[in-house]
Design a protein around this motif. Structure first.
Motif, PDB file in Angstrom:
ATOM      1  N   THR A 132      -9.095 -67.099  41.000  1.00  0.00           N
ATOM      2  CA  THR A 132      -8.393 -68.131  41.769  1.00  0.00           C
ATOM      3  C   THR A 132      -8.221 -69.397  40.954  1.00  0.00           C
ATOM      4  O   THR A 132      -7.130 -69.995  40.927  1.00  0.00           O
ATOM      5  CB  THR A 132      -9.166 -68.446  43.066  1.00  0.00           C
ATOM      6  N   ALA A 135      -5.551 -68.874  38.348  1.00  0.00           N
ATOM      7  CA  ALA A 135      -4.210 -68.899  38.920  1.00  0.00           C
ATOM      8  C   ALA A 135      -3.775 -70.319  39.248  1.00  0.00           C
ATOM      9  O   ALA A 135      -2.629 -70.709  38.985  1.00  0.00           O
ATOM     10  CB  ALA A 135      -4.173 -68.030  40.178  1.00  0.00           C
ATOM     11  N   LYS A 136      -4.690 -71.119  39.797  1.00  0.00           N
ATOM     12  CA  LYS A 136      -4.354 -72.501  40.124  1.00  0.00           C
ATOM     13  C   LYS A 136      -4.100 -73.323  38.859  1.00  0.00           C
ATOM     14  O   LYS A 136      -3.226 -74.193  38.834  1.00  0.00           O
ATOM     15  CB  LYS A 136      -5.476 -73.133  40.941  1.00  0.00           C
ATOM     16  N   ALA A 140       0.130 -71.743  39.966  1.00  0.00           N
ATOM     17  CA  ALA A 140       0.609 -70.767  40.946  1.00  0.00           C
ATOM     18  C   ALA A 140       0.463 -71.314  42.357  1.00  0.00           C
ATOM     19  O   ALA A 140      -0.509 -71.999  42.684  1.00  0.00           O
ATOM     20  CB  ALA A 140      -0.171 -69.466  40.803  1.00  0.00           C
ATOM     21  N   THR A 141       1.449 -71.007  43.193  1.00  0.00           N
ATOM     22  CA  THR A 141       1.366 -71.346  44.611  1.00  0.00           C
ATOM     23  C   THR A 141       0.458 -70.327  45.312  1.00  0.00           C
ATOM     24  O   THR A 141       0.078 -69.307  44.731  1.00  0.00           O
ATOM     25  CB  THR A 141       2.755 -71.310  45.258  1.00  0.00           C
ATOM     26  N   ASN A 142       0.130 -70.621  46.580  1.00  0.00           N
ATOM     27  CA  ASN A 142      -0.704 -69.680  47.328  1.00  0.00           C
ATOM     28  C   ASN A 142      -0.059 -68.290  47.412  1.00  0.00           C
ATOM     29  O   ASN A 142      -0.740 -67.266  47.292  1.00  0.00           O
ATOM     30  CB  ASN A 142      -0.980 -70.216  48.740  1.00  0.00           C
ATOM     31  N   TRP A 143       1.248 -68.265  47.663  1.00  0.00           N
ATOM     32  CA  TRP A 143       1.959 -66.991  47.724  1.00  0.00           C
ATOM     33  C   TRP A 143       1.877 -66.254  46.386  1.00  0.00           C
ATOM     34  O   TRP A 143       1.660 -65.033  46.346  1.00  0.00           O
ATOM     35  CB  TRP A 143       3.413 -67.238  48.109  1.00  0.00           C
ATOM     36  N   GLN A 144       2.052 -66.977  45.297  1.00  0.00           N
ATOM     37  CA  GLN A 144       1.984 -66.361  43.967  1.00  0.00           C
ATOM     38  C   GLN A 144       0.564 -65.905  43.632  1.00  0.00           C
ATOM     39  O   GLN A 144       0.379 -64.880  42.970  1.00  0.00           O
ATOM     40  CB  GLN A 144       2.485 -67.345  42.913  1.00  0.00           C
ATOM     41  N   ILE A 145      -0.424 -66.654  44.109  1.00  0.00           N
ATOM     42  CA  ILE A 145      -1.813 -66.245  43.875  1.00  0.00           C
ATOM     43  C   ILE A 145      -2.073 -64.881  44.505  1.00  0.00           C
ATOM     44  O   ILE A 145      -2.708 -64.017  43.893  1.00  0.00           O
ATOM     45  CB  ILE A 145      -2.795 -67.296  44.429  1.00  0.00           C
ATOM     46  N   THR A 147       0.328 -62.542  45.551  1.00  0.00           N
ATOM     47  CA  THR A 147       1.207 -61.456  45.103  1.00  0.00           C
ATOM     48  C   THR A 147       1.119 -61.182  43.605  1.00  0.00           C
ATOM     49  O   THR A 147       1.317 -60.035  43.173  1.00  0.00           O
ATOM     50  CB  THR A 147       2.663 -61.770  45.457  1.00  0.00           C
ATOM     51  N   LYS A 148       0.824 -62.209  42.802  1.00  0.00           N
ATOM     52  CA  LYS A 148       0.813 -62.026  41.346  1.00  0.00           C
ATOM     53  C   LYS A 148      -0.586 -61.825  40.775  1.00  0.00           C
ATOM     54  O   LYS A 148      -0.728 -61.318  39.653  1.00  0.00           O
ATOM     55  CB  LYS A 148       1.455 -63.243  40.666  1.00  0.00           C
TER      56      LYS A 148
END
Length: 229
Positions: A132, A135-136, A140-145, A147-148
């Protein structure tokens, strides 16, 4: 002895009976695939939100998390055969019948959704805590965190969960068959039990066992193939 068994087998398995076996096998596959697909489509987001709203995660919300956990736990705790009977009025309302393979899909899906939702939540809890933050840090946005990063990381475990759900539903279709759901379970009851055709019960059981073994093998192999950790 063996000659008499062979004669009895040939008596029970006429060409018409083999046609019934093929149709029942297809009905079992249809019910299992359709209900598994519905369980994944509905259960995946429920499981994701259960994980995301838990303590320390990106959408932390204790009240929402408690509600989701209660719903999942209640859904998983009801024995399938009881759920099947409870949902007869709902099934009749939705598809104007409580009998047949399409009717069985309703109860099978309702039983499988909380089961797969819990498997999804557990799979996401296995994600390394540092993912996490990584990703941040990349913006990355929450959605990208989700899905990606989350879903690709947990994909092998999710595939194992889909396989487990699929295999479990194969057994549930046999129970659905006792209430007119069709499939191999219905064949074994209507002919093997009610008409005393024991070989029909054995053939139906063997097909179900082979179906489970093959499904588990394919699921395990696919999970290993996508696991790049």
């Amino acid at each position: 002895m063996w000659d008499s068994l062979l004669i009895e087998f040939q008596r029970q398995f006429t060409p018409e009976m083999w046609d019934k076996v093929l149709i029942s096998t297809w009905e079992t596959i249809y019910m299992t695939v359709a209900s598994t697909l519905i369980a994944v489509i509905v259960g995946l987001p429920i499981g994701c939100f259960t994980f995301l709203t838990s303590k320390g995660n990106i959408l932390e919300n204790s009240r929402a998390n408690q509600c989701l956990n209660v719903i999942i736990n209640i859904g998983r705790s009801i024995p399938y055969i009881i759920l099947l009977l409870l949902l007869i009025p709902v099934t009749s309302f939705l598809i104007s019948s409580s009998l047949g393979t399409s009717a069985a899909i309703v109860s099978l899906s309702v039983a499988a959704i909380p089961f797969f939702a819990r498997l999804t939540s557990n799979a996401l809890f296995e994600i390394p805590p540092g993912l996490t933050e990584t990703a941040k840090a990349l913006g990355a946005t929450n959605w990208q965190i989700v899905t990606k990063f989350y879903l690709p990381e947990s994909l092998p475990t999710l595939i194992n969960g889909i396989t487990l759900t699929f295999v479990t539903l194969i057994g549930y279709t046999a129970m659905a068959g006792t209430q007119g759901g069709g499939g191999l379970g219905s064949l074994a009851i209507n002919y093997g039990v009610h008409r005393g055709m024991g070989f029909v019960t054995w053939i139906a059981t063997i097909i179900i066992v082979l179906f489970v073994i093959l499904s588990q093998k394919l699921g395990d192999d696919f999970a290993k193939k996508v696991d790049h950790r």
